[in-house]
Design an enzyme around this catalytic site. Sequence first.
Site, PDB file in Angstrom:
ATOM      1  N   CYS A   1     -22.331  11.135  16.425  1.00  0.00           N
ATOM      2  CA  CYS A   1     -21.432  11.488  15.330  1.00  0.00           C
ATOM      3  C   CYS A   1     -21.877  12.810  14.729  1.00  0.00           C
ATOM      4  O   CYS A   1     -22.914  12.890  14.064  1.00  0.00           O
ATOM      5  CB  CYS A   1     -21.428  10.386  14.273  1.00  0.00           C
TER       6      CYS A   1
ATOM      7  N   HIS B   1     -13.177  11.790  10.827  1.00  0.00           N
ATOM      8  CA  HIS B   1     -12.596  12.086   9.516  1.00  0.00           C
ATOM      9  C   HIS B   1     -11.789  13.375   9.511  1.00  0.00           C
ATOM     10  O   HIS B   1     -12.327  14.447   9.754  1.00  0.00           O
ATOM     11  CB  HIS B   1     -13.709  12.253   8.470  1.00  0.00           C
TER      12      HIS B   1
HETATM   13  C1  DNO Z   1     -17.028   6.107   8.993  1.00  0.00           C
HETATM   14  C2  DNO Z   1     -17.543   5.537  10.235  1.00  0.00           C
HETATM   15  C3  DNO Z   1     -18.634   4.509  10.013  1.00  0.00           C
HETATM   16  C4  DNO Z   1     -18.902   3.809  11.317  1.00  0.00           C
HETATM   17  C5  DNO Z   1     -20.003   2.789  11.234  1.00  0.00           C
HETATM   18  C6  DNO Z   1     -20.342   2.319  12.629  1.00  0.00           C
HETATM   19  O1  DNO Z   1     -15.965   6.636   8.960  1.00  0.00           O
HETATM   20  O2  DNO Z   1     -17.960   6.531  11.096  1.00  0.00           O
HETATM   21  O3  DNO Z   1     -18.256   3.619   9.038  1.00  0.00           O
HETATM   22  O4  DNO Z   1     -17.746   3.147  11.726  1.00  0.00           O
HETATM   23  O5  DNO Z   1     -21.120   3.295  10.646  1.00  0.00           O
HETATM   24  O6  DNO Z   1     -20.993   1.098  12.550  1.00  0.00           O
END
Ligand code: DNO
Length: 344
Positions: free
Chosen positions: A234, A307
Amino acid sequence: MKMTFRWYGPSDSIPLNYMKQIQGMTGVVTAVYGVPVGEVWPLETLESQKKLCEEAGLEMEVIESIPVHEDIKLGRPTRDKYIEAYKENLRRCGKVGVKCVCYNFMPVFDWLRTNLYFKHKDGATSLSYSKKDFDGLDPRNLHLPGWDESYSTDELNALLDAYANVDHDTLFNNLVYFLNAIMPVCDETGINVAIHPDDPPWDVFGLPRIICKESDYDRLFATVPNKHNGITFCTGSLGAGRFNDLPYMAGKYADRIYFAHLRQLKYDGDEDFYENGHQTAYGNVDIYEIVKALVKNGFDGYLRPDHGRNIWGEDAKPGYGLFDRALGAAYLTGLFEAVEKDLK
Ligand code: DNO
């Protein structure tokens, strides 16, 4: 790579066929919602969600997330019971063709932002994080945007007390215990589990966080080498840590990256940042260099735009509107095409 889109199940305000209309979209990333953490998901729900996806011409191969019960993270004696439920969830996911399961190991809180409606000059809004606002928060009486307030204040306080004895190594050992227990089910079902980094990638409220940087990943793979033990890369979470070199990490771990969340953020001070549209020019995350590193190193996982901003008057779940994520998907698909062709 397979381009996917997050779908919050049948109650998502964005119809599946709108997702399908984003060209290049192969499938959704979803979960079974409404089941308490630690319980087994009804197989029928997984099956009916899969059917809806198939009817829309989309695959359902990625789950985000099967949440991990706090007792597992805390290493409490009851963890084995919750691990059994987790294993059963993996098996059920395997039955409906799931190939990748995202999860995180952050104590108590998932991702944290201090503002869900940060205003841009052009009228867009996005999520943002301010250290000053964060430092003013009381974790024992927390009302924070985006945070699941399903705990009562008493439960939250009891949980925070329980973590008083859990340092980084203890938490890491509890993660290893969990992974070693689920790896046989991953071997059996072929599912890759992909840990999501801590967001932001540093300790919060005195709670340890252990998936923040390169050395954390090195330790994770050295300790649990099974190939089903992988990561969700991420860029928004890792990118908030100025110490992370994302293109380098994308290349280094490409064969363990089963799922990528590509998102943009713009630094706004030493720790502060706001999220922005996906393009490299609009933030500090070099999406182009990351895509190049992934492609060069044989990345073959799932990918999703992450996002987005709220634009064009859409009144969307913050970060999860249709419009800016669709723009992000188109941009990312284009980047992959260009980089793949260049490298041929
Ligand atoms: C937010 C997401 C997180 C993700 C969790 C995975 O937008 O990237 O909430 O889903 O951390 O467990």
